[in-house]
Design an enzyme around this catalytic site. Sequence first.
Site, mmCIF file in Angstrom:
data_model
loop_
_atom_site.group_PDB
_atom_site.id
_atom_site.type_symbol
_atom_site.label_atom_id
_atom_site.label_comp_id
_atom_site.label_asym_id
_atom_site.label_seq_id
_atom_site.Cartn_x
_atom_site.Cartn_y
_atom_site.Cartn_z
ATOM 1 N N CYS A 93 0.860 -1.180 0.000
ATOM 2 C CA CYS A 93 0.000 0.000 0.000
ATOM 3 C C CYS A 93 0.899 1.234 0.000
ATOM 4 O O CYS A 93 2.018 1.178 -0.509
ATOM 5 C CB CYS A 93 -0.977 -0.021 1.177
ATOM 6 S SG CYS A 93 -0.201 -0.130 2.816
ATOM 7 N N TRP A 94 0.432 2.353 0.555
ATOM 8 C CA TRP A 94 1.198 3.594 0.453
ATOM 9 C C TRP A 94 2.515 3.537 1.230
ATOM 10 O O TRP A 94 3.577 3.846 0.714
ATOM 11 C CB TRP A 94 0.334 4.755 0.943
ATOM 12 C CG TRP A 94 1.084 6.034 1.150
ATOM 13 C CD1 TRP A 94 1.262 6.702 2.325
ATOM 14 C CD2 TRP A 94 1.746 6.825 0.165
ATOM 15 N NE1 TRP A 94 1.998 7.840 2.148
ATOM 16 C CE2 TRP A 94 2.316 7.941 0.810
ATOM 17 C CE3 TRP A 94 1.935 6.690 -1.216
ATOM 18 C CZ2 TRP A 94 3.049 8.919 0.140
ATOM 19 C CZ3 TRP A 94 2.661 7.674 -1.888
ATOM 20 C CH2 TRP A 94 3.207 8.762 -1.215
#
Length: 345
Positions: A93-94
Amino acid sequence: MHKDIDIEEALGLENARFVDLRSPGEYTVDTIPGAFNLPLLNDEERKIVGTIYNEQGPYQAREAGLGIVAPKLPDLVRQLERIKIHHDLIIFCWRGGLRSKSVAQLLDLMGIFAYRLKGGYKAYRRHINTFFNEVQLQQIFVVLDGLTGTGKTEIVHRLEQEDWPVLDLEGLANHRGSVFGSIGLGEQPSQRRLESQIFVKLISFESRKIIVVEGESRRIGRLFIPEVVYRSMEAGKKVLVYSPMEVRVKRLVDDYAHGSQEQISAIFNSLSYLQRRLGKRKVIELQRLLNDGQLEEVAEKLLREYYDVLYQHPEGPEAGYDLCVNSEDVEAAVRQIEAYLCKLI
């Protein structure tokens, strides 16, 4: 159980598939090349959860996020299982936070092994930045220079088809590099995505002795070539590609106009940006000729009064180049350049 791995190990895995759990908007800006987007939250849902986080707090945001994501989980698992049939999974993810942690735990419960990228996409970006700041490119760059319409791009594509290591910067930037450079091509990628694409290309060329590239300024449209690449281009071998004016005119018409009214309208509008360089009267004249269908005359005037003045490459063979090639016959030019490349390796 899943395994947390760093970006260097992840990029070195064979037969692995990155799965980007971020929203489509985040994915569009940039992702790890080859990653499949399987978002937990779409753009609107992410905005809603972010607003709740800012206005009510983290617990309420997690609760809202869980309510949105929970109905999606069975389908998400099925999609990951399909990818798992042929590839090892690397989820991210980020920044290696809640999104990838929650999916990793879900896969643990389902007995599906996956890798989880420590630091997420941010770790990948740090890796890219470090690469471009510290790498010393060892390959000889062979730069095809020449005036507009000499067929440099076509030659580059033909060399790539023949498995020569080609870094097609205009193709990666989705722009031809002039005021007309975006016509017929659509939007450019983000600067980050361009850097990702260049990174992948350079890594794939690690064992090669040369890299072929078309001559460019540092800026292509609104994007910039990484400095280490541009320095290598400036220090590289220079190949001058030239053609007679009538051939260049035909190529310019073929490349930009295509006989399409949409293309013609785009050229008409782009001409207005040349008023500062050519003057308002000249631009109005070119627009009139364009509307009258005088495409060859417009092309020749642009070549003589805009492109050639701007780029200032020789019109024919000249000392100072490592090789000069007449590209009137593209296939013959490709063969001549290939013979030169063979001497370098």
